[in-house]
Design a protein around this motif. Structure first.
Motif, PDB file in Angstrom:
ATOM      1  N   GLU A 161       0.849  -1.197   0.000  1.00 55.10           N
ATOM      2  CA  GLU A 161       0.000   0.000   0.000  1.00 55.10           C
ATOM      3  C   GLU A 161       0.885   1.248   0.000  1.00 55.10           C
ATOM      4  O   GLU A 161       1.765   1.376   0.851  1.00 55.10           O
ATOM      5  CB  GLU A 161      -0.910  -0.019   1.238  1.00 55.10           C
ATOM      6  N   ASP A 162       0.672   2.145  -0.971  1.00 50.77           N
ATOM      7  CA  ASP A 162       1.533   3.325  -1.071  1.00 50.77           C
ATOM      8  C   ASP A 162       1.130   4.459  -0.134  1.00 50.77           C
ATOM      9  O   ASP A 162       1.891   5.397   0.071  1.00 50.77           O
ATOM     10  CB  ASP A 162       1.592   3.832  -2.514  1.00 50.77           C
ATOM     11  N   ASP A 163      -0.070   4.400   0.444  1.00 50.68           N
ATOM     12  CA  ASP A 163      -0.499   5.403   1.423  1.00 50.68           C
ATOM     13  C   ASP A 163      -0.073   4.917   2.814  1.00 50.68           C
ATOM     14  O   ASP A 163      -0.677   3.994   3.369  1.00 50.68           O
ATOM     15  CB  ASP A 163      -2.018   5.584   1.352  1.00 50.68           C
ATOM     16  N   LYS A 164       0.950   5.548   3.348  1.00 57.62           N
ATOM     17  CA  LYS A 164       1.539   5.078   4.602  1.00 57.62           C
ATOM     18  C   LYS A 164       0.540   5.081   5.748  1.00 57.62           C
ATOM     19  O   LYS A 164       0.526   4.162   6.576  1.00 57.62           O
ATOM     20  CB  LYS A 164       2.754   5.946   4.968  1.00 57.62           C
ATOM     21  N   SER A 165      -0.302   6.116   5.819  1.00 60.65           N
ATOM     22  CA  SER A 165      -1.256   6.200   6.930  1.00 60.65           C
ATOM     23  C   SER A 165      -2.271   5.057   6.875  1.00 60.65           C
ATOM     24  O   SER A 165      -2.626   4.477   7.910  1.00 60.65           O
ATOM     25  CB  SER A 165      -1.972   7.553   6.908  1.00 60.65           C
ATOM     26  N   ILE A 166      -2.740   4.727   5.672  1.00 52.86           N
ATOM     27  CA  ILE A 166      -3.685   3.618   5.530  1.00 52.86           C
ATOM     28  C   ILE A 166      -3.001   2.297   5.867  1.00 52.86           C
ATOM     29  O   ILE A 166      -3.550   1.448   6.572  1.00 52.86           O
ATOM     30  CB  ILE A 166      -4.255   3.574   4.101  1.00 52.86           C
ATOM     31  N   ALA A 167      -1.784   2.116   5.359  1.00 50.33           N
ATOM     32  CA  ALA A 167      -1.045   0.880   5.622  1.00 50.33           C
ATOM     33  C   ALA A 167      -0.817   0.682   7.117  1.00 50.33           C
ATOM     34  O   ALA A 167      -0.976  -0.427   7.640  1.00 50.33           O
ATOM     35  CB  ALA A 167       0.292   0.914   4.884  1.00 50.33           C
ATOM     36  N   GLU A 168      -0.437   1.750   7.807  1.00 47.86           N
ATOM     37  CA  GLU A 168      -0.183   1.646   9.247  1.00 47.86           C
ATOM     38  C   GLU A 168      -1.466   1.376  10.021  1.00 47.86           C
ATOM     39  O   GLU A 168      -1.445   0.649  11.026  1.00 47.86           O
ATOM     40  CB  GLU A 168       0.502   2.910   9.739  1.00 47.86           C
ATOM     41  N   LEU A 169      -2.594   1.951   9.579  1.00 46.52           N
ATOM     42  CA  LEU A 169      -3.877   1.686  10.233  1.00 46.52           C
ATOM     43  C   LEU A 169      -4.260   0.223  10.067  1.00 46.52           C
ATOM     44  O   LEU A 169      -4.677  -0.439  11.031  1.00 46.52           O
ATOM     45  CB  LEU A 169      -4.967   2.583   9.639  1.00 46.52           C
ATOM     46  N   GLU A 170      -4.099  -0.286   8.848  1.00 45.12           N
ATOM     47  CA  GLU A 170      -4.385  -1.703   8.594  1.00 45.12           C
ATOM     48  C   GLU A 170      -3.482  -2.584   9.451  1.00 45.12           C
ATOM     49  O   GLU A 170      -3.936  -3.572  10.046  1.00 45.12           O
ATOM     50  CB  GLU A 170      -4.181  -2.013   7.110  1.00 45.12           C
ATOM     51  N   ARG A 171      -2.211  -2.240   9.500  1.00 42.17           N
ATOM     52  CA  ARG A 171      -1.259  -3.010  10.308  1.00 42.17           C
ATOM     53  C   ARG A 171      -1.665  -3.041  11.774  1.00 42.17           C
ATOM     54  O   ARG A 171      -1.649  -4.104  12.419  1.00 42.17           O
ATOM     55  CB  ARG A 171       0.138  -2.407  10.176  1.00 42.17           C
TER      56      ARG A 171
ATOM     57  N   GLU B 103       3.845  -6.957   7.859  1.00 39.04           N
ATOM     58  CA  GLU B 103       4.933  -6.199   7.247  1.00 39.04           C
ATOM     59  C   GLU B 103       4.342  -5.325   6.149  1.00 39.04           C
ATOM     60  O   GLU B 103       3.397  -5.720   5.464  1.00 39.04           O
ATOM     61  CB  GLU B 103       5.990  -7.129   6.670  1.00 39.04           C
ATOM     62  N   ILE B 104       4.899  -4.122   5.984  1.00 38.32           N
ATOM     63  CA  ILE B 104       4.391  -3.152   5.018  1.00 38.32           C
ATOM     64  C   ILE B 104       5.411  -2.903   3.919  1.00 38.32           C
ATOM     65  O   ILE B 104       6.606  -2.764   4.190  1.00 38.32           O
ATOM     66  CB  ILE B 104       4.051  -1.806   5.715  1.00 38.32           C
ATOM     67  N   ALA B 105       4.921  -2.828   2.679  1.00 41.53           N
ATOM     68  CA  ALA B 105       5.731  -2.389   1.541  1.00 41.53           C
ATOM     69  C   ALA B 105       4.999  -1.202   0.920  1.00 41.53           C
ATOM     70  O   ALA B 105       3.814  -1.304   0.589  1.00 41.53           O
ATOM     71  CB  ALA B 105       5.903  -3.513   0.531  1.00 41.53           C
ATOM     72  N   LEU B 106       5.698  -0.084   0.746  1.00 35.87           N
ATOM     73  CA  LEU B 106       5.059   1.151   0.282  1.00 35.87           C
ATOM     74  C   LEU B 106       5.135   1.345  -1.229  1.00 35.87           C
ATOM     75  O   LEU B 106       4.581   2.314  -1.753  1.00 35.87           O
ATOM     76  CB  LEU B 106       5.675   2.356   0.997  1.00 35.87           C
ATOM     77  N   THR B 107       5.802   0.440  -1.928  1.00 34.95           N
ATOM     78  CA  THR B 107       5.843   0.504  -3.391  1.00 34.95           C
ATOM     79  C   THR B 107       5.533  -0.869  -3.966  1.00 34.95           C
ATOM     80  O   THR B 107       5.716  -1.898  -3.295  1.00 34.95           O
ATOM     81  CB  THR B 107       7.226   0.949  -3.908  1.00 34.95           C
ATOM     82  N   GLY B 108       5.080  -0.877  -5.206  1.00 34.46           N
ATOM     83  CA  GLY B 108       4.767  -2.145  -5.845  1.00 34.46           C
ATOM     84  C   GLY B 108       5.979  -3.028  -6.013  1.00 34.46           C
ATOM     85  O   GLY B 108       5.918  -4.239  -5.783  1.00 34.46           O
ATOM     86  N   ASP B 109       7.098  -2.433  -6.416  1.00 33.19           N
ATOM     87  CA  ASP B 109       8.319  -3.211  -6.626  1.00 33.19           C
ATOM     88  C   ASP B 109       8.788  -3.873  -5.336  1.00 33.19           C
ATOM     89  O   ASP B 109       9.145  -5.053  -5.318  1.00 33.19           O
ATOM     90  CB  ASP B 109       9.425  -2.319  -7.188  1.00 33.19           C
ATOM     91  N   ALA B 110       8.784  -3.093  -4.245  1.00 33.54           N
ATOM     92  CA  ALA B 110       9.214  -3.640  -2.952  1.00 33.54           C
ATOM     93  C   ALA B 110       8.254  -4.721  -2.477  1.00 33.54           C
ATOM     94  O   ALA B 110       8.666  -5.750  -1.932  1.00 33.54           O
ATOM     95  CB  ALA B 110       9.309  -2.521  -1.915  1.00 33.54           C
TER      96      ALA B 110
END
Length: 228
Positions: free
Chosen positions: A8-18, A29-36
């Motif tokens: 997920e490229d939106d850090k705030s959304i990713a952290e909320l989901e986490r 674990e979070i990846a903020l780009t598609g490649d990563a």
């Protein structure tokens, strides 16, 4: 502890989901780009991928396709787009479910739990079973592999589940609603149109002539039947 990868490229959304998933006992674990995210999904052991559709660089559709070509794990797509074509396209590439933003954290957690539990149940059942062989079609339930005339054909996790379920119930007609409830579960938030998509994909892989199938036939007005 089950491991979840959030791409997920939106850090705030990713952290909320986490945060909500970790409260429920998941390792996240979070990846903020598609490649990563794709690199992590292919290189690391994860139990489910929570995949945003619109990502910079490589998008969620391509990531889903790449993961499916290598791994048999649940993939839950997330997007702000509501168009049916995106839903069907995503599920056709092998996604197990689709959730539209904005969604409640409790809905997200419920879907993640449901897909992991269903996957574990299917794996448990398959490990007790053997091989199905019908007219040149061989389904290895333990290895989760499919062979047509001794040539292996790559299946997504859900395509394999649908094919195996139908093959285990030859000559029985199942409606789209029945297949959706049994294989996606009554607690799934998907669309029964995905059943049609998966049947079409399966036919393309196992039938000599998908328009005149010898394995999975359409019973008009009723559903689908595996010809035993």
């Amino acid at each position: 502890m089950k491991r979840i990868l959030i791409i997920e490229d939106d850090k705030s959304i990713a952290e909320l989901e986490r945060d909500y998933l970790e409260i429920e006992g998941f390792s996240v674990e979070i990846a903020l780009t598609g490649d990563a995210g794709l690199t992590k999904a292919l290189a690391e052991e994860v139990d489910l991928v929570l995949l945003d559709l619109m990502l910079p660089g490589i998008d969620g559709f391509q990531i889903c396709k790449e993961i499916r070509s290598e791994k048999d794990i649940p993939i839950l797509m997330v997007s702000a787009k509501k168009e049916d074509i995106d839903k069907i396209r995503g599920l056709g590439l092998g996604a197990d479910d689709y959730i539209v933003k904005p969604f409640s954290p409790s809905e997200l957690v419920a879907r993640v739990k449901a897909h992991i539990a269903r996957y574990q149940r299917l794996i448990g059942k398959e490990n007790q079973s053997g091989t199905i062989m019908i007219r040149g079609l061989r389904i290895d339930q333990v290895a989760r592999r499919v062979y047509v005339n001794n040539h292996e054909v790559v299946f997504t996790a859900k395509e394999f589940d649908v094919l195996t379920f139908l093959a285990l119930h030859p000559d029985h007609v199942f409606s789209k609603e029945q297949l959706f409830e049994r294989l996606w579960g009554f607690d799934s938030f998907g669309d029964i149109s995905t059943v049609t998509v998966h049947i079409r994909k399966i036919r393309e892989k196992i039938e000599i002539d998908p328009s005149n199938p010898q394995y999975i036939e359409t019973v008009w007005g009723a559903g689908y039947r595996f010809k035993g």
